[in-house]
Design a protein around this motif. Structure first.
Motif, mmCIF file in Angstrom:
data_model
loop_
_atom_site.group_PDB
_atom_site.id
_atom_site.type_symbol
_atom_site.label_atom_id
_atom_site.label_comp_id
_atom_site.label_asym_id
_atom_site.label_seq_id
_atom_site.Cartn_x
_atom_site.Cartn_y
_atom_site.Cartn_z
ATOM 1 N N SER A 77 9.410 -23.985 -3.955
ATOM 2 C CA SER A 77 9.556 -25.470 -3.774
ATOM 3 C C SER A 77 8.751 -26.035 -2.568
ATOM 4 O O SER A 77 8.018 -26.940 -2.661
ATOM 5 C CB SER A 77 10.884 -25.972 -3.661
ATOM 6 O OG SER A 77 10.952 -27.481 -3.744
ATOM 7 N N LYS A 78 8.800 -25.476 -1.535
ATOM 8 C CA LYS A 78 8.368 -25.830 -0.239
ATOM 9 C C LYS A 78 6.636 -25.799 -0.409
ATOM 10 O O LYS A 78 6.263 -26.561 0.388
ATOM 11 C CB LYS A 78 8.837 -24.733 0.983
ATOM 12 C CG LYS A 78 10.158 -25.156 1.700
ATOM 13 C CD LYS A 78 9.961 -26.393 2.552
ATOM 14 C CE LYS A 78 11.170 -26.727 3.200
ATOM 15 N NZ LYS A 78 11.055 -27.834 4.074
ATOM 16 N N PHE A 79 6.275 -24.781 -1.335
ATOM 17 C CA PHE A 79 4.882 -24.591 -1.335
ATOM 18 C C PHE A 79 4.369 -25.634 -2.767
ATOM 19 O O PHE A 79 3.221 -25.230 -2.999
ATOM 20 C CB PHE A 79 4.680 -23.219 -1.429
ATOM 21 C CG PHE A 79 4.454 -22.515 -0.169
ATOM 22 C CD1 PHE A 79 3.300 -22.408 0.545
ATOM 23 C CD2 PHE A 79 5.568 -21.862 0.495
ATOM 24 C CE1 PHE A 79 3.473 -21.638 1.882
ATOM 25 C CE2 PHE A 79 5.615 -21.085 1.617
ATOM 26 C CZ PHE A 79 4.544 -21.227 2.348
ATOM 27 N N GLY A 80 5.411 -26.033 -3.371
ATOM 28 C CA GLY A 80 4.686 -27.117 -4.177
ATOM 29 C C GLY A 80 4.789 -26.383 -5.392
ATOM 30 O O GLY A 80 4.326 -27.036 -6.391
ATOM 31 N N THR A 81 5.240 -25.059 -5.891
ATOM 32 C CA THR A 81 5.298 -24.568 -7.071
ATOM 33 C C THR A 81 6.591 -25.098 -7.794
ATOM 34 O O THR A 81 6.539 -24.852 -9.137
ATOM 35 C CB THR A 81 5.291 -23.014 -7.288
ATOM 36 O OG1 THR A 81 3.932 -22.772 -6.168
ATOM 37 C CG2 THR A 81 4.920 -22.417 -8.376
ATOM 38 N N MET A 82 7.650 -25.386 -7.281
ATOM 39 C CA MET A 82 8.914 -25.540 -7.893
ATOM 40 C C MET A 82 9.145 -27.291 -7.547
ATOM 41 O O MET A 82 8.389 -27.623 -6.665
ATOM 42 C CB MET A 82 10.279 -24.859 -7.613
ATOM 43 C CG MET A 82 9.950 -23.436 -8.109
ATOM 44 S SD MET A 82 10.529 -23.438 -9.818
ATOM 45 C CE MET A 82 10.268 -21.553 -10.091
ATOM 46 N N PRO A 83 9.880 -27.830 -8.299
ATOM 47 C CA PRO A 83 10.095 -29.156 -7.899
ATOM 48 C C PRO A 83 10.828 -29.494 -6.653
ATOM 49 O O PRO A 83 11.343 -28.605 -6.092
ATOM 50 C CB PRO A 83 11.344 -29.747 -9.084
ATOM 51 C CG PRO A 83 11.136 -28.628 -10.081
ATOM 52 C CD PRO A 83 10.525 -27.420 -9.677
ATOM 53 N N ARG A 84 10.329 -30.799 -6.150
ATOM 54 C CA ARG A 84 11.003 -30.887 -4.676
ATOM 55 C C ARG A 84 12.394 -30.864 -4.455
ATOM 56 O O ARG A 84 12.724 -30.633 -3.157
ATOM 57 C CB ARG A 84 10.243 -32.254 -4.375
ATOM 58 C CG ARG A 84 10.060 -32.647 -2.975
ATOM 59 C CD ARG A 84 9.530 -33.904 -2.718
ATOM 60 N NE ARG A 84 7.952 -33.870 -3.009
ATOM 61 C CZ ARG A 84 7.493 -34.702 -3.924
ATOM 62 N NH1 ARG A 84 8.336 -35.754 -4.390
ATOM 63 N NH2 ARG A 84 6.187 -34.712 -4.315
ATOM 64 N N PHE A 85 13.065 -31.119 -5.426
ATOM 65 C CA PHE A 85 14.601 -31.486 -5.126
ATOM 66 C C PHE A 85 15.107 -29.923 -4.835
ATOM 67 O O PHE A 85 16.206 -29.858 -4.085
ATOM 68 C CB PHE A 85 15.244 -31.777 -6.312
ATOM 69 C CG PHE A 85 15.376 -30.937 -7.520
ATOM 70 C CD1 PHE A 85 16.615 -30.393 -7.646
ATOM 71 C CD2 PHE A 85 14.524 -30.865 -8.505
ATOM 72 C CE1 PHE A 85 17.005 -29.113 -8.516
ATOM 73 C CE2 PHE A 85 14.753 -29.821 -9.438
ATOM 74 C CZ PHE A 85 15.714 -29.146 -9.674
ATOM 75 N N LEU A 86 14.364 -28.825 -5.112
ATOM 76 C CA LEU A 86 15.020 -27.470 -4.839
ATOM 77 C C LEU A 86 14.711 -27.104 -3.426
ATOM 78 O O LEU A 86 15.116 -25.860 -2.799
ATOM 79 C CB LEU A 86 14.461 -26.446 -5.671
ATOM 80 C CG LEU A 86 14.496 -26.394 -7.294
ATOM 81 C CD1 LEU A 86 13.708 -25.387 -8.002
ATOM 82 C CD2 LEU A 86 16.104 -26.152 -7.397
ATOM 83 N N SER A 87 13.902 -28.038 -2.691
ATOM 84 C CA SER A 87 13.788 -27.612 -1.020
ATOM 85 C C SER A 87 14.708 -28.100 -0.137
ATOM 86 O O SER A 87 14.833 -28.170 1.077
ATOM 87 C CB SER A 87 12.237 -27.957 -0.763
ATOM 88 O OG SER A 87 12.247 -29.322 -0.773
ATOM 89 N N HIS A 88 15.773 -28.916 -0.787
ATOM 90 C CA HIS A 88 16.645 -29.646 -0.024
ATOM 91 C C HIS A 88 17.642 -28.453 0.546
ATOM 92 O O HIS A 88 18.019 -27.556 0.042
ATOM 93 C CB HIS A 88 17.513 -30.357 -1.004
ATOM 94 C CG HIS A 88 18.935 -30.925 -0.060
ATOM 95 N ND1 HIS A 88 18.756 -31.929 0.779
ATOM 96 C CD2 HIS A 88 20.260 -30.877 -0.412
ATOM 97 C CE1 HIS A 88 19.720 -32.324 1.067
ATOM 98 N NE2 HIS A 88 20.752 -31.625 0.658
ATOM 99 N N GLU A 89 17.833 -28.848 2.004
ATOM 100 C CA GLU A 89 18.846 -28.001 2.669
ATOM 101 C C GLU A 89 20.170 -28.802 3.220
ATOM 102 O O GLU A 89 19.651 -29.900 3.752
ATOM 103 C CB GLU A 89 18.343 -27.394 3.973
ATOM 104 C CG GLU A 89 17.047 -26.264 3.830
ATOM 105 C CD GLU A 89 16.657 -25.975 4.934
ATOM 106 O OE1 GLU A 89 16.642 -24.584 5.117
ATOM 107 O OE2 GLU A 89 15.667 -26.554 5.582
ATOM 108 N N ASN A 90 21.242 -28.160 3.076
ATOM 109 C CA ASN A 90 22.498 -28.761 3.616
ATOM 110 C C ASN A 90 22.546 -28.942 5.019
ATOM 111 O O ASN A 90 21.642 -28.352 5.798
ATOM 112 C CB ASN A 90 23.747 -28.279 2.898
ATOM 113 C CG ASN A 90 24.016 -27.008 3.398
ATOM 114 O OD1 ASN A 90 23.454 -26.321 4.283
ATOM 115 N ND2 ASN A 90 25.000 -26.367 2.678
ATOM 116 N N GLY A 91 23.484 -29.292 5.534
ATOM 117 C CA GLY A 91 23.648 -29.506 6.970
ATOM 118 C C GLY A 91 23.648 -27.890 7.699
ATOM 119 O O GLY A 91 23.725 -27.813 9.043
ATOM 120 N N ASN A 92 23.955 -26.922 6.903
ATOM 121 C CA ASN A 92 24.128 -25.783 7.603
ATOM 122 C C ASN A 92 22.798 -24.890 7.174
ATOM 123 O O ASN A 92 22.972 -23.697 7.579
ATOM 124 C CB ASN A 92 25.330 -24.761 6.889
ATOM 125 C CG ASN A 92 26.699 -25.429 7.218
ATOM 126 O OD1 ASN A 92 26.773 -25.646 8.393
ATOM 127 N ND2 ASN A 92 27.704 -25.456 6.210
#
Length: 476
Positions: free
Chosen positions: A313-328
């Motif tokens: 996701s970070k590299f644009g091959t998967m949808p953007r929502f999968l690059s979300h990180e929680n507070g940890n």
């Protein structure tokens, strides 16, 4: 909680990721899996082929980590860099699918193990078994959401804990080894022929792939490494250590029980072998070791599965929502998608007669394309001479090693057979919707002409597989 960029792993932690990923459910089922397929002679040939092939693949990972230090997502990034966006996506999707299917097999085997003592769990695919597995699944999910670093530390501890029972199994079975039983099993049958042994060896190939899945664990987590060189070192050392354990567990078991008896064992078949040597407590001992091992392997694999979605996701091959990180600093959306998929497949095991074997074979099949693409990229890099103009050391050796890895992985795809490749298309075809989403988010054209053809093949394969499943041509 430190950010993801500050969570750095030592070479020992990276090696624990490799060993923890590889030593899971598979090693505990080896006596039965090999007993069903071949004898000691065929097993030695199979492990020789798999050992050399996988060692070459491990060395390709080592070479690529050194020559392409900017590619931090490992197995997915290499495919994308070498062969374009869509094949990079398929590599990420295949790897992720193998990881979640591996986790399904772990849950099935946990319940099958408990079924030795509590019949309500059966072979791991009863309603109570799936219910308990689901509780464990979401408990581990909550644990991982607390932080990657904490989960990796737990994985390191569990890795050492689960190696101890395997070592003790080897020691006890070595003392109980009977040369006459081993000799009776040696050829795997009453008649001896080249074609017969070749068929036996081919029948073991998917099993050997399953137990080696995880060899890329350090590569996937290369963005966390304190030193890039540690990635290659951890991969090779972890592989060699696990290979020794796999061969010893397999070969020594042939000296304890006749092949038909090994083939008839229920999983975890190591329990039955040790019970034959030391009595009933041996089955309990192995079962406890398996529960520890599988818990650790699950932790490794769910981390790897979430990481591959996050990186893609970070590299644009998967949808953007999968690059979300929680507070940890945990890729939480990727983790949610992974575990929801695991839950769905757990429910589907209720309808599969041999749930563990199916999950094992599908895991092996899904990982073949990603492994093949890594080997192909290593070969392409060496053949083109890219990066070797400024650092020519080892060029010829890299070309030979990557060539052997390429031949080996291509041979695995052939050995898997048409049925397994069709079943993988059921995931590759529909799974491409994630690629559509990613490309639309970036307002980019979806496919090149060549990629359009690849997508058409994936969709056609999925349609054929679904029809074959619906009509009973392919059974699970």
């Amino acid at each position: 909680m430190a950010s993801a960029s500050e969570q750095k792993f030592s070479v020992w932690t990276l090696m624990a990721m490799v060993v923890g990923s590889m030593v899971g459910a598979g090693i505990f089922s080896l006596p039965q899996a090999f007993g069903r397929a071949t004898g000691p002679f065929g097993a030695l040939i199979a492990w020789s082929i798999a050992g050399i092939g996988m060692l070459m693949l491990a060395l390709v990972f080592q070479t690529l980590s050194r020559r392409k230090p900017d590619l931090d997502a490992g197995i997915y990034a290499y495919a994308k860099a070498g062969f374009g966006n869509y094949l990079g996506f398929l590599s990420a999707l295949g790897y992720w699918s193998a990881a979640l299917l591996g986790n399904v097999s772990y849950f099935v085997l946990i319940k099958s193990t408990l079924g030795l003592f509590f019949p309500v769990f059966g072979d791991g695919n009863t309603i109570p078994a799936v219910a308990i597995s689901s509780v464990l699944l979401w408990f581990m999910h909550a644990l991982i959401l607390r932080g990657i670093r904490e989960a990796a530390a737990i994985n390191t501890i569990v890795t050492f804990a689960k190696i101890i029972p395997i070592f003790l199994f080897i020691v006890f079975v070595a003392f109980g080894f009977q040369a006459d039983v081993f000799a009776a099993n040696f050829w795997g049958g009453e008649t001896v022929s080249f074609a017969g042994v070749a068929g036996q060896v081919r029948a073991t190939m998917l099993v050997t792939v399953f137990v080696f899945v995880g060899i890329e664990g350090a590569s996937v987590y290369s963005r966390y490494a304190r030193n890039r060189a540690d990635v290659g070192i951890a991969t090779v050392l972890g592989f060699l250590g696990v290979l020794c354990l796999l061969v010893l567990v397999t070969i020594l078991s042939y000296g304890v029980m006749l092949r038909p008896d090994l083939a008839a064992l229920r999983n975890p078949s190591m329990a039955g072998v040790l019970q034959a040597v030391v009595g009933p407590w041996g089955a309990v001992f192995v079962s406890i070791g398996l529960l520890i091992s599988v818990a650790g392997a699950y932790l490794s694999w769910v981390l790897l599965a979430a990481e591959i979605l996050y990186s893609a996701s970070k590299f644009g091959t998967m949808p953007r929502f999968l690059s979300h990180e929680n507070g940890n600093g945990v890729p939480s959306n990727a983790l949610w998608l992974t575990n929801v998929a695991v839950q769905i497949f757990l429910i589907l095991t209720l309808f599969a007669q041999y749930a563990f074997r199916l999950a094992l074979e599908l895991t092996s099949s899904m990982i073949l394309i990603p492994y093949f693409l890594v080997a192909a990229y290593g070969f392409k890099l060496a053949a083109s001479g890219e990066t070797y103009d400024r650092d020519p050391s080892g060029h010829r050796g890299d070309l030979v090693r990557s060539g052997i890895a390429l031949i080996y992985t291509a041979g695995l795809i052939y050995a898997a057979g048409a049925q397994h490749l069709l079943l993988t298309a059921v995931i590759y075809g529909p799974g491409t919707i994630l690629y559509f989403m990613a490309r639309r988010e970036q307002a980019k054209s979806i496919f090149t002409p060549l990629e359009t053809g690849l997508f058409a093949i994936a969709v056609l394969g999925a349609c054929i597989a679904i029809y074959a499943l619906a009509t009973g041509i392919i059974t699970v």
